[in-house]
Design an enzyme around this catalytic site. Structure first.
Site, PDB file in Angstrom:
ATOM      1  N   ARG A 166       0.936  -0.842   0.136  1.00 46.22           N
ATOM      2  CA  ARG A 166       0.064   0.014  -0.128  1.00 46.22           C
ATOM      3  C   ARG A 166       0.884   1.187  -0.123  1.00 46.22           C
ATOM      4  NH1 ARG A 166      -1.994  -3.711   3.813  1.00 46.22           N
ATOM      5  NH2 ARG A 166      -4.053  -4.381   3.411  1.00 46.22           N
TER       6      ARG A 166
ATOM      7  N   LYS B 189      -2.335  -2.855   7.980  1.00 45.83           N
ATOM      8  CA  LYS B 189      -3.478  -2.196   8.813  1.00 45.83           C
ATOM      9  C   LYS B 189      -3.319  -2.708  10.174  1.00 45.83           C
ATOM     10  CE  LYS B 189      -6.577  -1.475   4.866  1.00 45.83           C
ATOM     11  NZ  LYS B 189      -7.795  -1.576   4.173  1.00 45.83           N
TER      12      LYS B 189
ATOM     13  N   HIS C  85      -2.701   2.442  -5.999  1.00 49.91           N
ATOM     14  CA  HIS C  85      -3.549   1.212  -5.856  1.00 49.91           C
ATOM     15  C   HIS C  85      -3.702   0.249  -7.146  1.00 49.91           C
ATOM     16  CE1 HIS C  85      -5.045  -0.315  -1.980  1.00 49.91           C
ATOM     17  NE2 HIS C  85      -6.156  -1.169  -2.571  1.00 49.91           N
TER      18      HIS C  85
ATOM     19  N   ARG D  54      -0.713  -1.969  -7.131  1.00 43.95           N
ATOM     20  CA  ARG D  54      -1.075  -3.081  -6.308  1.00 43.95           C
ATOM     21  C   ARG D  54      -1.854  -3.987  -6.956  1.00 43.95           C
ATOM     22  NH1 ARG D  54      -1.143  -4.450  -0.555  1.00 43.95           N
ATOM     23  NH2 ARG D  54      -3.242  -5.012   0.275  1.00 43.95           N
TER      24      ARG D  54
ATOM     25  N   HIS E  89      -3.779  -9.307   3.264  1.00 41.95           N
ATOM     26  CA  HIS E  89      -5.296  -9.469   3.372  1.00 41.95           C
ATOM     27  C   HIS E  89      -5.418 -10.392   4.533  1.00 41.95           C
ATOM     28  CE1 HIS E  89      -6.132  -8.228  -0.879  1.00 41.95           C
ATOM     29  NE2 HIS E  89      -5.807  -7.089  -0.362  1.00 41.95           N
TER      30      HIS E  89
ATOM     31  N   TYR F 226      -8.885 -10.870  -7.530  1.00 42.26           N
ATOM     32  CA  TYR F 226      -7.930 -10.995  -8.710  1.00 42.26           C
ATOM     33  C   TYR F 226      -7.935 -12.233  -9.367  1.00 42.26           C
ATOM     34  CZ  TYR F 226      -6.171  -7.436  -5.854  1.00 42.26           C
ATOM     35  OH  TYR F 226      -5.879  -5.945  -5.049  1.00 42.26           O
TER      36      TYR F 226
END
Length: 307
Positions: free
Chosen positions: A159, A183, A252, A255, A278, A287
């Site tokens: 990110r 995160k 992004h 990414r 994730h 994806y």
């Protein structure tokens, strides 16, 4: 001379006062943006007008009343996304009334959520990535830094906040990886490809010492020596994207391209999930849909019996 009669302003109804109080709370107490609050206002005032036309009221509406409003929105030609947002606005408003003690129930809670069309993220072709990587002028120090950043972002799928927040201690280039903090400050190990490693080492040896002047250990620094910001990198990337013929480029997109190209070249979905950071595999599965969509597009374009 006849006396002038002054017209009295129309009395504000209880439902209008309650709605204004709810919207003010969203703006002041919840800290939502003016744009979001304005969207709620439009949705709920349209609901109030439709209910009034049918002899109803915003504060006492039933599930049937709200369902009829949604049907009317669809007949008026609103998109599924707009109808879905209207339903969210209703659910949150009536939840507010329940919390305030103004109602015992939320009449919108069991209404059908319109199915939204799946939006696939934008992904670059590999040739576009190559053009983007060639865009910085690497004869100048800022160009070396920018090439290193774009190489790293595409090679790792970081990110943008993770990349601009990198410190020298997170780099383990001699072992071929770096430590990313995603995160919730979750730590993960991310491999760094050979090309990205080469440009990153070039930047660290030849460019960064003069730019950072030993003041901190942030990897990517601005021309003035401070840490580069997300907004600063975003602006740089958009400019390079325009130069490479890629409009509206965002970090992004790189990414998404990282993950999609890995899958197209045979990577395991669980490995991609780990590299992206994730928490849930379902987030990564988007994806596979991109990959399938691209395969279908190629088939339709090139197979002689596709049409």
């Amino acid at each position: 001379m006849p006396a002038r009669t002054l017209s009295r302003p129309a009395a504000v109804s209880e439902s209008e006062r309650t709605l204004d109080r709810y919207l003010d709370g969203l703006l002041v107490e919840r800290g939502l943006s003016q744009h979001t609050v304005d969207a709620y206002r439009r949705d709920l005032r349209r609901l109030a007008a439709n209910l009034e036309d049918a002899g109803g009221d915003l504060l006492t509406a039933t599930t049937g009343d709200l369902g009829g409003h949604l049907r009317r929105l669809r007949l008026d030609g609103l998109s599924p996304r707009s109808v879905s947002r209207a339903l969210v606005s209703m659910r949150r408003f009536y939840a507010f009334l329940v919390n305030e003690g103004a109602r015992d129930d939320n009449p919108a809670v069991n209404l059908y959520q319109p199915r939204l069309p799946r939006r696939l993220p934008k992904v670059l072709r590999e040739a576009q990535v190559e053009a983007l990587l060639r865009a910085p002028d690497t004869s100048r120090p800022p160009g070396v830094r920018d090439r290193a950043m774009i190489e790293l972002l595409y090679a790792t799928g970081l990110r943008v906040s993770e990349m601009v927040g990198l410190t020298l201690r997170q780099l383990q280039l001699e072992a071929g990886f770096l430590i990313a903090f995603g995160k919730g400050a979750k730590e993960r190990v991310v491999p760094v490809g050979e090309s990205a490693e080469t440009w990153l080492n070039h930047y660290l040896r030849e460019v960064r010492p003069a730019m950072a002047k030993g003041r901190h250990d942030v990897v990517f620094v601005s021309y003035r020596g401070g840490g580069l910001t997300r907004q600063g990198f975003w602006k740089l990337l958009r400019n390079y994207g325009r130069g490479a013929g890629i409009p509206d480029l965002s970090p992004h997109v790189l990414r998404h391209s990282f993950a999609t190209h890995l899958l197209e070249h045979g990577a395991d979905l669980r490995a991609v999930q780990a590299m992206l950071g994730h928490a849930n595999i379902t987030t990564t599965q988007i994806y596979t849909h991109i990959h399938e969509h691209r395969l279908r597009t190629l088939y339709d374009r090139f197979h002689p019996r596709a049409r």
